[in-house]
Design an enzyme around this catalytic site. Sequence first.
Site, PDB file in Angstrom:
ATOM      1  N   HIS A 101       0.840  -1.200   0.000  1.00  0.00           N
ATOM      2  CA  HIS A 101       0.000   0.000   0.000  1.00  0.00           C
ATOM      3  C   HIS A 101       0.876   1.251   0.000  1.00  0.00           C
ATOM      4  O   HIS A 101       1.059   1.909   1.026  1.00  0.00           O
ATOM      5  CB  HIS A 101      -0.941  -0.006   1.207  1.00  0.00           C
ATOM      6  CG  HIS A 101      -1.996  -1.054   1.131  1.00  0.00           C
ATOM      7  ND1 HIS A 101      -1.887  -2.275   1.768  1.00  0.00           N
ATOM      8  CD2 HIS A 101      -3.185  -1.082   0.462  1.00  0.00           C
ATOM      9  CE1 HIS A 101      -2.962  -3.002   1.517  1.00  0.00           C
ATOM     10  NE2 HIS A 101      -3.769  -2.306   0.724  1.00  0.00           N
ATOM     11  N   HIS A 130       1.483   1.395  -5.816  1.00  0.00           N
ATOM     12  CA  HIS A 130       0.170   0.752  -5.931  1.00  0.00           C
ATOM     13  C   HIS A 130      -0.886   1.764  -6.369  1.00  0.00           C
ATOM     14  O   HIS A 130      -1.733   1.468  -7.227  1.00  0.00           O
ATOM     15  CB  HIS A 130      -0.221   0.130  -4.591  1.00  0.00           C
ATOM     16  CG  HIS A 130      -1.667  -0.275  -4.507  1.00  0.00           C
ATOM     17  ND1 HIS A 130      -2.212  -1.290  -5.271  1.00  0.00           N
ATOM     18  CD2 HIS A 130      -2.688   0.222  -3.753  1.00  0.00           C
ATOM     19  CE1 HIS A 130      -3.503  -1.411  -4.990  1.00  0.00           C
ATOM     20  NE2 HIS A 130      -3.810  -0.502  -4.078  1.00  0.00           N
ATOM     21  N   HIS A 150      -6.904   6.629  -3.111  1.00  0.00           N
ATOM     22  CA  HIS A 150      -7.776   5.655  -2.443  1.00  0.00           C
ATOM     23  C   HIS A 150      -7.104   4.943  -1.267  1.00  0.00           C
ATOM     24  O   HIS A 150      -7.796   4.392  -0.401  1.00  0.00           O
ATOM     25  CB  HIS A 150      -8.284   4.621  -3.457  1.00  0.00           C
ATOM     26  CG  HIS A 150      -7.289   3.557  -3.794  1.00  0.00           C
ATOM     27  ND1 HIS A 150      -6.246   3.772  -4.668  1.00  0.00           N
ATOM     28  CD2 HIS A 150      -7.172   2.271  -3.372  1.00  0.00           C
ATOM     29  CE1 HIS A 150      -5.535   2.663  -4.774  1.00  0.00           C
ATOM     30  NE2 HIS A 150      -6.070   1.736  -3.997  1.00  0.00           N
ATOM     31  N   ASP A 151      -5.760   4.943  -1.188  1.00  0.00           N
ATOM     32  CA  ASP A 151      -5.053   4.336  -0.050  1.00  0.00           C
ATOM     33  C   ASP A 151      -4.131   5.346   0.627  1.00  0.00           C
ATOM     34  O   ASP A 151      -3.119   4.972   1.228  1.00  0.00           O
ATOM     35  CB  ASP A 151      -4.242   3.122  -0.511  1.00  0.00           C
ATOM     36  CG  ASP A 151      -5.082   1.856  -0.572  1.00  0.00           C
ATOM     37  OD1 ASP A 151      -6.027   1.744   0.223  1.00  0.00           O
ATOM     38  OD2 ASP A 151      -4.799   0.993  -1.429  1.00  0.00           O
ATOM     39  N   ASP A 157      -8.379  -1.765  -8.247  1.00  0.00           N
ATOM     40  CA  ASP A 157      -7.740  -1.972  -6.953  1.00  0.00           C
ATOM     41  C   ASP A 157      -7.156  -3.376  -6.812  1.00  0.00           C
ATOM     42  O   ASP A 157      -6.138  -3.567  -6.139  1.00  0.00           O
ATOM     43  CB  ASP A 157      -8.762  -1.702  -5.840  1.00  0.00           C
ATOM     44  CG  ASP A 157      -8.103  -1.553  -4.480  1.00  0.00           C
ATOM     45  OD1 ASP A 157      -6.897  -1.231  -4.431  1.00  0.00           O
ATOM     46  OD2 ASP A 157      -8.793  -1.743  -3.467  1.00  0.00           O
TER      47      ASP A 157
END
Length: 729
Positions: A436, A440, A476-477, A588
């Site tokens: 993460h 990524h 998103h992370d 994802d």
Amino acid sequence: MNNKQEETDHLPVSTSPKNDPNSLKSMINEIENIGNSITKEMNGKGNGITSPNTSTTNGHHNNSNGNIVNNNNSSSRTNGGSTGEKSINQPSPSTHKVSEGEEYSPSKVRILVVDDDDVQRKVLENLLKKFHYNVTLVSNGEIAWDNISSGQQKYDLVLTDVMMPHITGFDLLQRINDHPIYKNIPVILMSGTAVDYKYANDTIKIGGQDFLTKPIAKELLKKKIDTVLQSIWQRKKEEEYKASLAQEREKGTRLAKEMELKEHEIEELTKKVSKMSTISKEAMESPLVSVTRNIEGLLKQSTWSSHESEIKEKLTSILKELSSSNIYRPSFEKLIKNDSVDPVTKSFLVSEFSSTTSRRNSIPTFPQTNYTKDTKEGIKGWDFDVFKYSEDDLMPFLVDMFENFQLLEIFKIPIEKLQRFIMTVNALYRKNNRYHNFMHAFDVTQIVYTFLTSFNAVQYLTHLDVLALLISCMCHDLNHPGFNNTFQVNAQTELSLEYNDISVLENHHAMLTFKILRNSECNILEGLNEDQYKELRRSVVQLILATDMQSHFEYINKFQHHLNNLPFDRNKKEDRQMILNFLIKCGDISNIARPWHLNFEWSLRVSDEFFQQSHYETICGYPVTPFMDKTKTTRARIAADFIDFVASPLFQCMAKFLGESKFLLKVISQNRENWQAYMELQKEGKLNDDELQYYENPALLVNSKLPKIDEEASKNSNSSTTTTSSSSS
């Protein structure tokens, strides 16, 4: 005072710096002359304070014995001989001091009168009140010292009798002079005994300001008090003036130094302006003007050799050609390369006038690239290898994605702010995370970009949808700690408490996204109107929350139901949002559908994070997630199970939704067979899970025949695996 025993002990004396002992003789003579005249008028030697012109004072008269008798036949001892104190017209402690810049005035003076004779205190009270002094009366030296040392009331002068029990006037004077705080209070001593001259001498020696003999004439009393206080007031004014003068001198010195520095700065600035003027003149001079000037100078030369005419002819020809050419653009590059030009000016010239610098170079700190057109087109491909690039190499690709959809022009996004936004996002991803991390985040963004372009998913979306989708993929992370939601809840971390155990990390990522966008330097949404902003924010929040694996199968079932029963309507927000959520979910977990070498690398990275989490869960005593427990599973088993139970159902929907993506099912199937081969090799003892090596075709190394993988079984397995997927968030 009458009937007082003469004091025989001599007090230790010292010359006070506040008085001049040489004036003692003249002072004593003055006291003697005035005292004799008063005594004659009183026809006796009684106690009291009288005027030289009258024998009555404040309603009192002298009897034949020289004693003061009250006309109202009241007792001659005030308060019945009480040893207490009496305060008259007491102002607040802050008002009795002579203020700076004000003239001396008795009404601003506070006098402490100390005398054990009640009649004397009363007489002094009445007399001093007539002169508008503020008076505090006490009956002995002990009370006087308590009043002074308590600090509750500040006194400008102490008027004290000499002969008093316990603490004499000399004792009180000595205490005052020895105290570091109260030593500046002036003291005038009074006495009516036969040794007045001796007392006057001792008063001056030990630091008293003056001495009065009884009976005291009221005008003399006022004169003595005013002389002492005016002297002190004048000395204070002189000290204040000296201090003010010193401050002004210091200020003048400081201003002189500042002026000197300013003059130096002006001199340096003048030099810089002169230098810049020369540079600017050269920079604003176009090549045509420069060449023309140089050639004209050559033509004026008269000392050439025998080839003079030939050279002149050639130079004239060149001059004509240059005059007809369109080369009038100033040479701004001279300014840009010059170290004397500040960065702001360089930025202005680069962005507004320079033809050799692209828009992307407007922020020096943003990574620079020289990618070819083929390389830029490569980011639309499914086989794009993110591991061939550094993070700095990847960031410019994100700008290309925005530019490809004309998002900068449509939503008025300054490229500088987009670059700062990308750099800030990159900085907030944790570098020590194996999976993460920013790599990524870019990988997900790139594969979704492929969905939009190569697979034509953009046909279902608006430009605002695309903007929301790209932002969500990048963020998103954001700031992922490397431990999933299950760990956050079990550990009751600050994040789990903040978001009430609900989609903990996803809520955190969404919050940070808009915190970055709220920064004016990174706000790429400033060109949106209010309705556009509200719609985009709603969409981004839903997109990031959709990456929570807790609701994975719910999203799949809803999408599949819609896909089987109703066509998607581009004009409906809810339909477009469902597509957006579906695309980011596929992106994802897209590494399982990547070419085998990429799938292998991503699988190792995610299993590293899983094993790290289970290790911490064991240490902390939290429940250990089974599929992350290194003692119960392997990297190959994690990858195979994820394909079977999580990824395959999602990408089967993808193949049905976007026909261009059907080939991905074969890629997934091949990757699944490779992981099956790894599991067989581990059973045969040929592979160590801690040091798993990459094999392009691992099936060739397996001795036994690989079991056939039932694709249909994995297709229908989603209904029984909700628990497994929810733990992998």
